[in-house]
Motif scaffolding. Structure first.
Motif, PDB file in Angstrom:
ATOM      1  N   PRO A  14      -1.914   3.130   8.718  1.00 11.04           N
ATOM      2  CA  PRO A  14      -3.110   2.416   9.090  1.00 11.04           C
ATOM      3  C   PRO A  14      -4.082   3.313   8.247  1.00 11.04           C
ATOM      4  O   PRO A  14      -5.185   2.547   8.328  1.00 11.04           O
ATOM      5  N   TYR A  15      -3.851   4.377   7.784  1.00 14.87           N
ATOM      6  CA  TYR A  15      -4.798   5.103   7.162  1.00 14.87           C
ATOM      7  C   TYR A  15      -5.090   4.625   5.822  1.00 14.87           C
ATOM      8  O   TYR A  15      -6.155   4.942   5.053  1.00 14.87           O
ATOM      9  N   GLY A  16      -3.981   3.843   5.204  1.00 16.75           N
ATOM     10  CA  GLY A  16      -4.355   3.443   4.023  1.00 16.75           C
ATOM     11  C   GLY A  16      -5.495   2.398   3.674  1.00 16.75           C
ATOM     12  O   GLY A  16      -5.645   2.307   2.412  1.00 16.75           O
ATOM     13  N   GLU A  17      -5.909   1.682   4.502  1.00 21.39           N
ATOM     14  CA  GLU A  17      -6.890   0.753   4.627  1.00 21.39           C
ATOM     15  C   GLU A  17      -8.132   1.461   3.772  1.00 21.39           C
ATOM     16  O   GLU A  17      -8.791   0.733   2.893  1.00 21.39           O
ATOM     17  N   PHE A  18      -8.455   2.581   4.047  1.00 20.56           N
ATOM     18  CA  PHE A  18      -9.710   3.145   3.567  1.00 20.56           C
ATOM     19  C   PHE A  18      -9.325   4.188   2.514  1.00 20.56           C
ATOM     20  O   PHE A  18     -10.282   4.800   2.065  1.00 20.56           O
TER      21      PHE A  18
END
Length: 854
Positions: free
Chosen positions: A449-453
């Motif tokens: 989920p950290y990959g989005e930003f």
């Protein structure tokens, strides 16, 4: 009953009814044309509103009510720019939490604004400190972070050990803190920075299509400071290849350079300084570090500097030029180095005089030195002499390119936005820091989920030989809530008070689930150690996009819903003080253009039409401030005279954009005007006066007067000439009071024209005329062109016998009305402000003369 005007009773009644009936609630997607009018939202200080605040709010309210009455679906919202330093300072002094203090202040501001009877849609109220609001401020920051527009860098800040605070440039005077006069020092601290310079050209180009005051556009252009010039390389003698690159917009004067000047912070200073000059240079660098940029660049201050003992070679003449350091050169502009041409630059000239350095005239302009204009090049050699300056620039650039000693360049005064604050009371930055090895694990994970930003280029910093990498919180973790702390003082090393909240700062994260939890929860597989970012955002952050949140304040999945943005768009009219001409407006334009780039909004500019209201001064002619004791509280004025009287008086003072002093005696005129309206309409029994009748047929004179008044009020409202609209209403009232009978239609028209200015009184009298629906729902009157044959006469206006303007007035205007019109004429106001009015002379049918004393 008709003699009394119970304004307090009337105003509280209609404010309750407007709220109860939802009179001013804007409807999303309505079929009517939309009108979005916006005030710059206030910072809710502990002092509450002063008498100057209602000026802009009343102006926007007049426009809102006028557009409601013309069939528009109007959005007129209000909110609070509530993060900021004052609440934190109050907490340090009293121990009261900034949140509690801010909530109390907001409640007070809201109550004061409500007492003014503004047509505000309170269902859309926002507060930048509300978690549901700053969730999206944090989200916008992460979007900037993802696209490489948010990064960290070590930047110098002012640190005051006595106050334990990081100070702004404006808070440092003469090397000491403005508050307490304590010693300050420059420290390098890790800071978040936003790359606003990436938008510099667009911020400039976008100004062309905006309906803004020219002065504000000029300030933004100057702040961005785009210039086209040349970078020129000067080789330093005996320095093993060291080269000083300068930037100049006047390459045509290159043969007039007689020395170089470096900023004391320039990285080459230590490398090139001769051993015999090290002591003096180091001492000077320490002294320069105590000065702010404004002090350093002040043209009036004496020039100081130190010689490095080094020389550079002129790239075209081969001449040896001495290299100096001086604090009038800033490291943040250009290259931090200049070629000094003292015959043709003010600062170089003063410096050369101070240190007896040579000057060489290379532009023929005549007169005394320095000559900073353009002309014909001279004293520069046959290859350049005789050319006009603009042509000489191109020749010099070509010569430098041939020698590989220069190149064309574009520079900006605009610096990237120092975004972080070492404060408590601000939006937490939604970043955690992890070790380099753990970041590598994150990069190798699919579906985190950290990959989005995550940005393409990682953001990191180094401490004690170890690198730490920025990891953005996923959307599910927003908002990152500001924790409660016991101590609001920064740490001893200058970090934010949040740095001392170790239970919050020391954390661990799970890259797979996106969760962050306190480190004290204990380690487990899949969790890595992390440290939360302790800096907070500046107050500007929440005000960069608030105009969008009003459109859909309860939207849960975006800063603004697509449907609301498509319908309402940007404000049709934006009003606020000229003191925000640069920073707020520039930062908001930057964020809005960025949001347009990523598809959140559809228009690139947030505020197509902008207006700055003037300042209302204290009765002593000075700007209102507690220290001067000249602040006027609007609550007192409303209690004594009513909100309608205050509204009318502030709009009648003069042109909306003019600077004008408050005069407690002057509000008596609007009070009498409104009382006369009441007495005209209300009979002895408290009902509608018998003067009004449906059977009356108006005379041609009255018909002409009322249609002239409709046209005048309509045109003046649209031009923001509220003072002259009110003057015309006073003329109309005088006419109506002379009549024995008035038609119902004429009585209704007058109230509709009055309603945007004095809405409570107009509503009450509208009700007495038999109407059950609000006056804002009645169609605003239109004039009949065939009835506008107004007989006019010219009146000359003088101040102390000197011609200052002319008026066109109706033949039946009274002397009092003409004097009021003359006093509010735009060409006359500047000659009356700040002066004592000794006498007013009216020569019937000819002139008005104001006798004033300085």
């Amino acid at each position: 009953m008709g003699e009394m005007y119970p304004f307090g009773e009337i105003e509280s009644k209609w404010q309750r009814l407007w709220d109860w009936n939802g009179t001013f609630i804007a409807v999303d997607g309505d079929c009517r044309p939309k009108y979005y009018v916006l005030d710059m939202f206030p910072y809710p200080s502990g002092a509450g509103l002063h008498i100057g605040h209602p000026e802009g709010y009343t102006a926007s309210d007049i426009l809102a009510r006028y557009h409601w009455a013309n069939g528009y679906n109007v959005l007129h919202p209000m909110g609070w720019d509530a993060f900021g330093l004052p609440a934190e300072q109050h907490a340090l002094q009293t121990g009261i939490s900034p949140k509690l203090n801010t909530d109390q202040n907001v409640a007070r501001f809201r109550g004061q604004i409500r007492r003014m009877g503004f047509a505000i849609d309170w269902t859309r109220e926002i507060n930048t400190t509300d978690q549901c609001y700053y969730r999206w401020t944090q989200w916008i920051f992460l979007q900037l972070f993802k696209r490489g527009l948010a990064f960290v860098d070590e930047r110098p800040v002012w640190w005051c050990g006595a106050l334990k605070a990081v100070l702004s440039n404006e808070e440092v005077v003469g090397g000491k803190s403005e508050r307490g006069s304590h010693a300050v020092e420059r420290r390098l601290l890790r800071q978040w920075v936003l790359r606003i310079t990436a938008y510099a050209d667009r911020l400039l180009d976008g100004l062309g299509d905006l309906d803004w005051p020219d002065s504000t556009k000029r300030q933004q252009i100057a702040w961005i400071g785009r210039s086209e010039g040349v970078e020129i390389d000067f080789a330093v003698d005996g320095s093993c290849g060291e080269v000083i690159t300068v930037y100049s917009t006047r390459a045509d004067t290159i043969m007039g350079a007689t020395y170089l000047v470096l900023a004391p912070e320039h990285p080459a200073v230590k490398k090139i300084t001769a051993p015999t000059h090290c002591g003096a240079v180091e001492k000077y660098c320490v002294e320069a570090a105590r000065k702010g940029d404004l002090e350093r660049t002040d043209l009036a201050k004496d020039k100081t500097g130190a010689f490095t003992g080094a020389y550079a070679t002129h790239p075209l003449s081969g001449e040896k030029l001495p290299i100096w350091i001086a604090d009038y050169v800033l490291p943040s502009y250009g290259t931090g180095a200049v070629m000094a041409v003292p015959a043709h630059d003010d600062r170089d000239y003063e410096f050369a005089k101070r240190f007896n350095l040579p000057m060489r005239v290379v532009v023929a302009g005549g007169g005394e030195l320095p000559f900073c204009g353009y002309g014909t090049v001279c004293g520069s050699g046959q290859w350049l002499d005789g050319l006009e300056c603009d042509g000489a620039k191109a020749v010099v650039l070509q010569k430098l390119k041939e020698k590989s000693a220069g190149r064309g360049a574009v520079k900006y005064k605009l610096r990237d936005w120092l975004f972080s604050r070492q404060r408590y009371w601000g939006e937490p930055i939604p970043i955690v820091w992890v070790r380099e090895s753990d970041y590598g694990v994150l990069l190798g994970m699919a579906g985190s989920p950290y990959g989005e930003f995550l940005p393409e280029k990682p953001v990191c910093y180094e401490e004690a030989g170890e690198k730490f990498y920025a990891v953005p919180l996923p959307l599910e973790q927003l908002p990152l809530i500001l924790p409660e702390v016991d101590d609001y003082r920064p740490s001893d090393c200058g970090e934010s008070p949040l740095a001392k909240a170790t239970d919050w700062v020391e954390a661990e994260i799970n890259f797979a689930s996106g969760q962050v939890r306190p480190r004290s929860a204990g380690g487990a597989d899949g969790w890595v150690l992390a440290r939360r970012e302790t800096n907070t955002m500046p107050q500007w952050a929440g005000s960069c996009w608030y105009h969008l949140r009003y459109l859909s304040p309860n939207c849960l999945d975006a800063p603004v819903s697509r449907e609301a943005e498509a319908y309402w768009g940007c404000p049709d009219f934006y009003i606020g003080g000229a003191e925000h001409a640069v920073l707020h407006l520039l930062y908001a334009r930057f964020w809005h253009q960025f949001l347009c780039d990523i598809g959140v909004v559809t228009k690139a500019e947030p505020y197509p039409k902008l207006f700055h209201q003037g300042i209302i001064l204290g009765e002593d002619g000075n700007k209102m401030s507690k220290s001067r004791g000249n602040v006027v509280n609007p609550d007192r004025v409303i209690g004594e005279c009513g909100a309608d009287a205050l509204r009318v008086y502030e709009m009648f003072l003069g042109p909306l954009d003019a600077v004008k002093p408050w005069d407690s005696r002057g509000i008596g005129g609007p009070c009498r005007f409104l009382r006369r309206v009441w007495q005209l309409y209300v009979g002895a029994d408290g009902g509608l006066s018998g003067t009004f009748s449906a059977a009356v047929e108006e005379s041609d004179e009255t018909d002409r007067m009322i249609h002239c008044t409709i046209r005048k009020v309509r045109e003046d409202i649209e031009l923001l000439h509220f003072n002259t609209a009110l003057s015309q209403l006073m003329v109309a009232l005088n006419h109506l009071q002379k009549l024995k009978k008035i038609s119902i239609e004429t009585g209704e028209i007058f109230l509709q024209l009055l309603a945007p200015f004095a809405p409570h009184l107009a509503e009450e009298l509208w009700e007495k005329m038999g109407h059950g629906e609000s006056i804002v729902r009645a169609q605003f009157p239109n004039y009949d062109v065939s009835k506008l044959s107004c007989a006019l006469r010219k009146i000359v206006v003088q101040v102390n016998g000197k011609l200052r303007g002319e008026l066109q007035v109706s033949q039946d205007a009274s002397g009092e009305e003409i004097i009021n019109l003359a006093r509010s004429a735009e060409s006359v106001i500047p000659h009356l402000v700040g002066r004592e009015l000794a006498d007013e002379v009216y020569v019937p049918g000819r002139l008005v003369n104001f006798v004033v004393r300085n």
